[in-house]
Design an enzyme around this catalytic site. Structure first.
Site: not given
Length: 313
Positions: A234, A258, A263, A159, A288-289, A286, A75
Site C-alpha cells: 500500500r 506499484d 490513487e 502472497l 500488479a493484480w 497499481h 480485499t
C-alpha cells in the site's frame, strides 16, 4: 433468489465473464461506474450489492433497508462503513488471495528490473548511448546478482510466502521480519535487526498505524546504499519522499512501487515527476493484480461468497 447490483464493473477490466455471479442470483444489474449518490438510487431494490471502490457510507446504508449482503471485489474494506452494516444486519464479504500469482510475478519483475538497472540502461539506449559506445556494451551502472543476496520480507501471508518461494528459486536467502508493532511477541527477527544486512526489502503488509512510513528516513539511513526497495503493498508503507531523496543521493540502490498514497494520483506525486530523471526507479499504476486470471478469480470467489451467504441464511 436474490437481486444483485454491481456498481463499478469497470474496475474488473475488459473481457471478464460474470456468468458465475449471474448463476447465483435471480437478476444481476451491471453498472460500469457509480457515485455514492447513484449507488443509493441503484440499490433501492437490491438484496446484494457487489462493489469495488464505491464508498458505501453510513448515510447510504441506512437508507437501504432491503440490502442484506455487500460483496467487495477486493480485499480492502475501507470504503464500507462496517459498523453501520453490522447495525443494519448486512453481511460483508471480501475476496482474498485472488491475485497471488499475478502480484508475486509483478513483485519479482520489479526486483529483477531494479537489480539489472533496467530503467537507467533503457533510458541510455533510447538516448543513443549504446550506439555511440566505443565498446560493445554499456557498463555504466553495476548490476546486482540476486543469487546469494539477502531478501527481507515484511508480510508472511499467502502472497509474501509465494514471493519468497520465487526469490529462493533465484538463489536468494529469504528472511521474514516480525509483524510491525508486535515484535515483542514474534519469534521472527525485527525489521530493525535485519536492515543493515538486507540487499532487497519487499513489502507485503497492510497499511496501519504500525506500518505507516515503516520505511522512513531514519531506517533508510541504516541500510546498504545498494539496497533495492519494492512496495507492492500500500502507498504510505514507505515514506516515498524520504526514499526518493535517498535514491537521488546514492543512499538507495533502487526503488520500485506499484502503489501511491492517493490513487489515482490526480494531484501528481514526486515519484512521478522523478521518472524524468536518470534514476533506478520504477512506478507502475497499481496493476500488479490485473492479469486476466486474477480478475476472473475475483468473480469466482465473489460467486462463492454469495452461495455461502445463501446457504447460511
Amino acid at each position: 433468489m436474490p437481486h444483485a447490483v454491481i456498481l463499478d464493473a469497470q474496475s474488473l477490466g475488459p473481457e471478464i465473464n460474470l456468468s458465475a455471479i449471474k448463476e447465483s442470483v435471480s437478476h444481476l444489474e451491471v453498472f460500469e461506474q457509480s457515485t455514492t449518490q447513484q449507488a443509493l438510487e441503484r440499490l433501492t431494490n437490491a438484496d446484494i450489492v457487489i462493489v469495488n471502490k464505491v464508498v458505501l457510507d453510513a448515510e447510504t446504508l441506512q437508507q437501504l433497508p432491503k440490502l442484506r449482503l455487500i460483496c467487495v471485489l477486493a480485499t480492502g474494506l475501507n470504503n464500507i462503513d462496517l459498523n453501520t452494516a453490522k447495525e443494519q444486519g448486512i453481511a460483508v464479504k471480501n475476496v482474498a488471495a485472488y491475485g497471488t500469482a499475478s502480484v508475486s510475478q509483478h513483485t519479482l519483475m520489479l526486483m529483477l528490473a531494479l537489480a539489472n538497472r533496467l530503467p537507467r540502461y533503457q533510458r541510455d539506449v533510447a538516448a543513443g548511448e549504446w550506439q555511440r559506445s566505443a565498446f560493445f556494451c554499456l557498463q555504466d551502472y553495476p548490476t546486482l546478482q540476486l543469487s546469494g543476496k539477502h531478501l527481507v520480507m515484511v508480510g508472511q501471508g499467502e502472497l509474501g510466502t509465494e514471493v519468497a518461494r520465487l526469490a529462493e528459486a533465484f538463489g536468494m536467502q529469504v528472511t521474514f521480519a516480525a509483524r510491525p508493532g508486535n515484535e515483542a511477541n514474534d519469534e521472527r527477527p525485527a525489521l530493525d535487526e535485519l536492515l543493515p544486512d538486507a540487499d532487497v526489502i519487499s513489502l507485503h503488509c497492510p497499511l496501519s498505524d504500525a506500518t505507516k512510513h515503516l520505511i522512513n528516513q531514519e531506517r533508510l539511513s541504516r541500510v546498504k546504499p545498494s539496497l533495492l526497495l519494492v512496495n507492492c503493498a500500500r502507498g504510505g508503507v514507505i515514506d516515498e519522499i524520504a526514499a526518493l531523496e535517498a535514491l537521488r543521493n546514492g543512499k538507495l540502490g533502487g526503488l520500485g512501487v506499484d502503489v501511491l498514497p492517493a490513487e489515482p494520483p490526480r494531484e501528481g506525486h514526486p515519484l512521478l515527476d522523478a521518472l524524468n530523471e536518470s534514476l533506478n526507479l520504477i512506478v507502475t499504476p497499481h496493476n500488479a493484480w490485473i492479469t486476466p486470471e486474477a480478475r476472473q478469480n475475483i468473480v469466482s470467489l465473489t460467486a462463492n461468497n454469495i452461495r455461502d451467504w445463501k446457504d447460511a441464511s
